[in-house]
Design a protein around this motif. Structure first.
Motif, PDB file in Angstrom:
ATOM      1  N   PHE A  13       0.835  -1.200   0.000  1.00  0.00           N
ATOM      2  CA  PHE A  13       0.000   0.000   0.000  1.00  0.00           C
ATOM      3  C   PHE A  13       0.869   1.249   0.000  1.00  0.00           C
ATOM      4  CE2 PHE A  13      -3.403  -2.822   0.707  1.00  0.00           C
ATOM      5  CZ  PHE A  13      -4.586  -2.131   0.590  1.00  0.00           C
ATOM      6  N   PHE A  14       1.964   1.252   0.758  1.00  0.00           N
ATOM      7  CA  PHE A  14       2.860   2.404   0.793  1.00  0.00           C
ATOM      8  C   PHE A  14       3.459   2.659  -0.583  1.00  0.00           C
ATOM      9  CE2 PHE A  14       7.038   4.305   1.327  1.00  0.00           C
ATOM     10  CZ  PHE A  14       6.750   5.387   2.129  1.00  0.00           C
ATOM     11  N   PHE A  15       3.963   1.590  -1.235  1.00  0.00           N
ATOM     12  CA  PHE A  15       4.563   1.731  -2.551  1.00  0.00           C
ATOM     13  C   PHE A  15       3.562   2.292  -3.551  1.00  0.00           C
ATOM     14  CE2 PHE A  15       5.296  -0.263  -6.734  1.00  0.00           C
ATOM     15  CZ  PHE A  15       6.494   0.344  -7.052  1.00  0.00           C
ATOM     16  N   TYR A  16       2.352   1.726  -3.595  1.00  0.00           N
ATOM     17  CA  TYR A  16       1.358   2.198  -4.551  1.00  0.00           C
ATOM     18  C   TYR A  16       0.821   3.580  -4.193  1.00  0.00           C
ATOM     19  CZ  TYR A  16       1.082  -1.756  -7.695  1.00  0.00           C
ATOM     20  OH  TYR A  16       1.364  -2.688  -8.661  1.00  0.00           O
ATOM     21  N   ALA A  17       0.764   3.929  -2.913  1.00  0.00           N
ATOM     22  CA  ALA A  17       0.313   5.270  -2.527  1.00  0.00           C
ATOM     23  C   ALA A  17       1.306   6.328  -3.002  1.00  0.00           C
ATOM     24  CB  ALA A  17       0.124   5.350  -1.015  1.00  0.00           C
ATOM     25  N   VAL A  18       2.585   6.062  -2.798  1.00  0.00           N
ATOM     26  CA  VAL A  18       3.609   7.014  -3.253  1.00  0.00           C
ATOM     27  C   VAL A  18       3.630   7.080  -4.777  1.00  0.00           C
ATOM     28  CG1 VAL A  18       6.096   7.455  -3.301  1.00  0.00           C
ATOM     29  CG2 VAL A  18       4.994   6.795  -1.171  1.00  0.00           C
ATOM     30  N   MET A  19       3.517   5.926  -5.434  1.00  0.00           N
ATOM     31  CA  MET A  19       3.503   5.918  -6.898  1.00  0.00           C
ATOM     32  C   MET A  19       2.267   6.654  -7.424  1.00  0.00           C
ATOM     33  SD  MET A  19       4.197   2.743  -9.483  1.00  0.00           S
ATOM     34  CE  MET A  19       2.780   1.799  -9.043  1.00  0.00           C
ATOM     35  N   GLY A  20       1.115   6.476  -6.774  1.00  0.00           N
ATOM     36  CA  GLY A  20      -0.094   7.191  -7.186  1.00  0.00           C
ATOM     37  C   GLY A  20       0.037   8.693  -7.005  1.00  0.00           C
ATOM     38  N   MET A  21       0.684   9.106  -5.919  1.00  0.00           N
ATOM     39  CA  MET A  21       0.912  10.544  -5.725  1.00  0.00           C
ATOM     40  C   MET A  21       1.793  11.104  -6.829  1.00  0.00           C
ATOM     41  SD  MET A  21       1.355  10.814  -1.557  1.00  0.00           S
ATOM     42  CE  MET A  21       2.906  11.562  -1.804  1.00  0.00           C
ATOM     43  N   GLU A  22       2.812  10.369  -7.201  1.00  0.00           N
ATOM     44  CA  GLU A  22       3.712  10.835  -8.266  1.00  0.00           C
ATOM     45  C   GLU A  22       3.019  10.849  -9.625  1.00  0.00           C
ATOM     46  OE1 GLU A  22       6.816  12.119  -8.088  1.00  0.00           O
ATOM     47  OE2 GLU A  22       6.489  12.052  -5.923  1.00  0.00           O
ATOM     48  N   LEU A  23       2.164   9.872  -9.877  1.00  0.00           N
ATOM     49  CA  LEU A  23       1.505   9.799 -11.183  1.00  0.00           C
ATOM     50  C   LEU A  23       0.346  10.779 -11.321  1.00  0.00           C
ATOM     51  CD1 LEU A  23       1.309   5.947 -11.823  1.00  0.00           C
ATOM     52  CD2 LEU A  23       2.673   7.604 -13.072  1.00  0.00           C
ATOM     53  N   PHE A  24      -0.471  10.899 -10.281  1.00  0.00           N
ATOM     54  CA  PHE A  24      -1.758  11.578 -10.429  1.00  0.00           C
ATOM     55  C   PHE A  24      -1.874  12.910  -9.694  1.00  0.00           C
ATOM     56  CE2 PHE A  24      -2.907   6.926 -10.419  1.00  0.00           C
ATOM     57  CZ  PHE A  24      -2.894   6.808 -11.794  1.00  0.00           C
ATOM     58  N   ALA A  25      -1.098  13.165  -8.666  1.00  0.00           N
ATOM     59  CA  ALA A  25      -1.299  14.378  -7.865  1.00  0.00           C
ATOM     60  C   ALA A  25      -0.871  15.643  -8.590  1.00  0.00           C
ATOM     61  CB  ALA A  25      -0.548  14.268  -6.549  1.00  0.00           C
ATOM     62  N   GLN A  26       0.103  15.563  -9.441  1.00  0.00           N
ATOM     63  CA  GLN A  26       0.638  16.746 -10.103  1.00  0.00           C
ATOM     64  C   GLN A  26      -0.241  17.232 -11.258  1.00  0.00           C
ATOM     65  OE1 GLN A  26       3.123  17.838  -8.423  1.00  0.00           O
ATOM     66  NE2 GLN A  26       3.394  15.945  -7.276  1.00  0.00           N
ATOM     67  N   LEU A  27      -1.247  16.433 -11.616  1.00  0.00           N
ATOM     68  CA  LEU A  27      -2.017  16.755 -12.809  1.00  0.00           C
ATOM     69  C   LEU A  27      -3.038  17.856 -12.596  1.00  0.00           C
ATOM     70  CD1 LEU A  27      -2.571  13.150 -14.083  1.00  0.00           C
ATOM     71  CD2 LEU A  27      -0.934  14.825 -14.894  1.00  0.00           C
ATOM     72  N   GLY A  28      -3.534  17.993 -11.379  1.00  0.00           N
ATOM     73  CA  GLY A  28      -4.544  19.002 -11.114  1.00  0.00           C
ATOM     74  C   GLY A  28      -5.897  18.667 -11.703  1.00  0.00           C
ATOM     75  N   CYS A  29      -6.143  17.412 -11.944  1.00  0.00           N
ATOM     76  CA  CYS A  29      -7.426  16.981 -12.484  1.00  0.00           C
ATOM     77  C   CYS A  29      -8.393  16.750 -11.326  1.00  0.00           C
ATOM     78  CB  CYS A  29      -7.284  15.685 -13.277  1.00  0.00           C
ATOM     79  SG  CYS A  29      -6.173  15.826 -14.667  1.00  0.00           S
ATOM     80  N   PRO A  30      -9.378  17.584 -11.165  1.00  0.00           N
ATOM     81  CA  PRO A  30     -10.301  17.375 -10.052  1.00  0.00           C
ATOM     82  C   PRO A  30     -11.253  16.241 -10.351  1.00  0.00           C
ATOM     83  CG  PRO A  30     -10.942  19.299 -11.299  1.00  0.00           C
ATOM     84  CD  PRO A  30      -9.687  18.763 -11.927  1.00  0.00           C
ATOM     85  N   PRO A  31     -11.708  15.474  -9.428  1.00  0.00           N
ATOM     86  CA  PRO A  31     -11.177  15.388  -8.061  1.00  0.00           C
ATOM     87  C   PRO A  31     -10.045  14.370  -7.998  1.00  0.00           C
ATOM     88  CG  PRO A  31     -13.159  14.098  -8.218  1.00  0.00           C
ATOM     89  CD  PRO A  31     -12.925  14.674  -9.584  1.00  0.00           C
ATOM     90  N   SER A  32      -8.890  14.812  -7.597  1.00  0.00           N
ATOM     91  CA  SER A  32      -7.762  13.902  -7.466  1.00  0.00           C
ATOM     92  C   SER A  32      -7.735  13.343  -6.052  1.00  0.00           C
ATOM     93  CB  SER A  32      -6.462  14.630  -7.763  1.00  0.00           C
ATOM     94  OG  SER A  32      -5.389  13.744  -7.614  1.00  0.00           O
ATOM     95  N   SER A  33      -7.750  12.056  -5.952  1.00  0.00           N
ATOM     96  CA  SER A  33      -7.717  11.397  -4.651  1.00  0.00           C
ATOM     97  C   SER A  33      -6.292  11.099  -4.220  1.00  0.00           C
ATOM     98  CB  SER A  33      -8.502  10.091  -4.724  1.00  0.00           C
ATOM     99  OG  SER A  33      -9.811  10.323  -5.130  1.00  0.00           O
ATOM    100  N   PHE A  34      -5.329  11.641  -4.919  1.00  0.00           N
ATOM    101  CA  PHE A  34      -3.934  11.341  -4.634  1.00  0.00           C
ATOM    102  C   PHE A  34      -3.141  12.614  -4.337  1.00  0.00           C
ATOM    103  CE2 PHE A  34      -5.449   7.736  -7.033  1.00  0.00           C
ATOM    104  CZ  PHE A  34      -4.889   6.659  -6.368  1.00  0.00           C
ATOM    105  N   LYS A  35      -3.765  13.580  -3.669  1.00  0.00           N
ATOM    106  CA  LYS A  35      -3.093  14.851  -3.388  1.00  0.00           C
ATOM    107  C   LYS A  35      -2.008  14.709  -2.323  1.00  0.00           C
ATOM    108  CE  LYS A  35      -6.868  17.888  -4.671  1.00  0.00           C
ATOM    109  NZ  LYS A  35      -6.320  18.349  -5.916  1.00  0.00           N
ATOM    110  N   ASN A  36      -2.244  13.886  -1.304  1.00  0.00           N
ATOM    111  CA  ASN A  36      -1.242  13.653  -0.262  1.00  0.00           C
ATOM    112  C   ASN A  36      -1.228  12.173   0.085  1.00  0.00           C
ATOM    113  OD1 ASN A  36      -3.472  13.233   1.403  1.00  0.00           O
ATOM    114  ND2 ASN A  36      -3.430  15.338   2.171  1.00  0.00           N
TER     115      ASN A  36
END
Length: 136
Positions: A13-36
């Motif tokens: 879960f930690f690995f995929y959470a960090v990978m999801g933050m890197e993939l999806f958080a920077q996009l600014g596509c609302p609603p992003s569930s990977f902001k933090n």
């Protein structure tokens, strides 16, 4: 033994959470569930349990939102990310269930063997007592 699998689950879960933050958080596509990290971890828990994960996937892909400025690579990266996460997490869970069942089967066999050993009369080492030796 169960503690090691909890560590594996947390690491996955930690690995995929960090990978999801890197993939999806920077996009600014609302609603992003990977902001933090917290929201990313919670989103993965929702995806793992199957709770509305299709909506999360379509929100990240930008499906159904005309004029969205999201990156075009999300159409193939997001399904690959979620499918690989669900496959790994469920494989790990089924492995844990299989190991628990195997351990309980071994414990049950040991208990049954011990019960049979104590319940059957043992003939070895016992002498027949005759009436003449019992009165002496």
């Amino acid at each position: 033994m169960a503690l090691e699998f909890i560590y594996f689950f947390f690491a996955l879960f930690f690995f995929y959470a960090v990978m999801g933050m890197e993939l999806f958080a920077q996009l600014g596509c609302p609603p992003s569930s990977f902001k933090n990290f917290g929201s990313s971890f919670f989103t993965l828990c929702e995806v793992f349990t199957g709770n509305n994960w299709i909506k999360i996937l379509t929100d990240i892909q930008g499906i159904g939102r005309p004029g969205d400025a999201c990156s075009p690579y999300l159409a193939w990266v997001a399904p690959l990310y979620f499918i690989s996460f669900v496959t790994c997490a469920w494989f790990l869970l089924l492995t844990v269930i299989g190991i628990v069942l195997a351990i309980s089967e071994l414990a049950l066999q040991d208990s049954l063997q011990e019960y049979r050993q104590w319940s059957s009369p043992s003939v070895e080492g016992t002498e027949a007592v005759s009436p003449t030796t019992a009165t002496d």
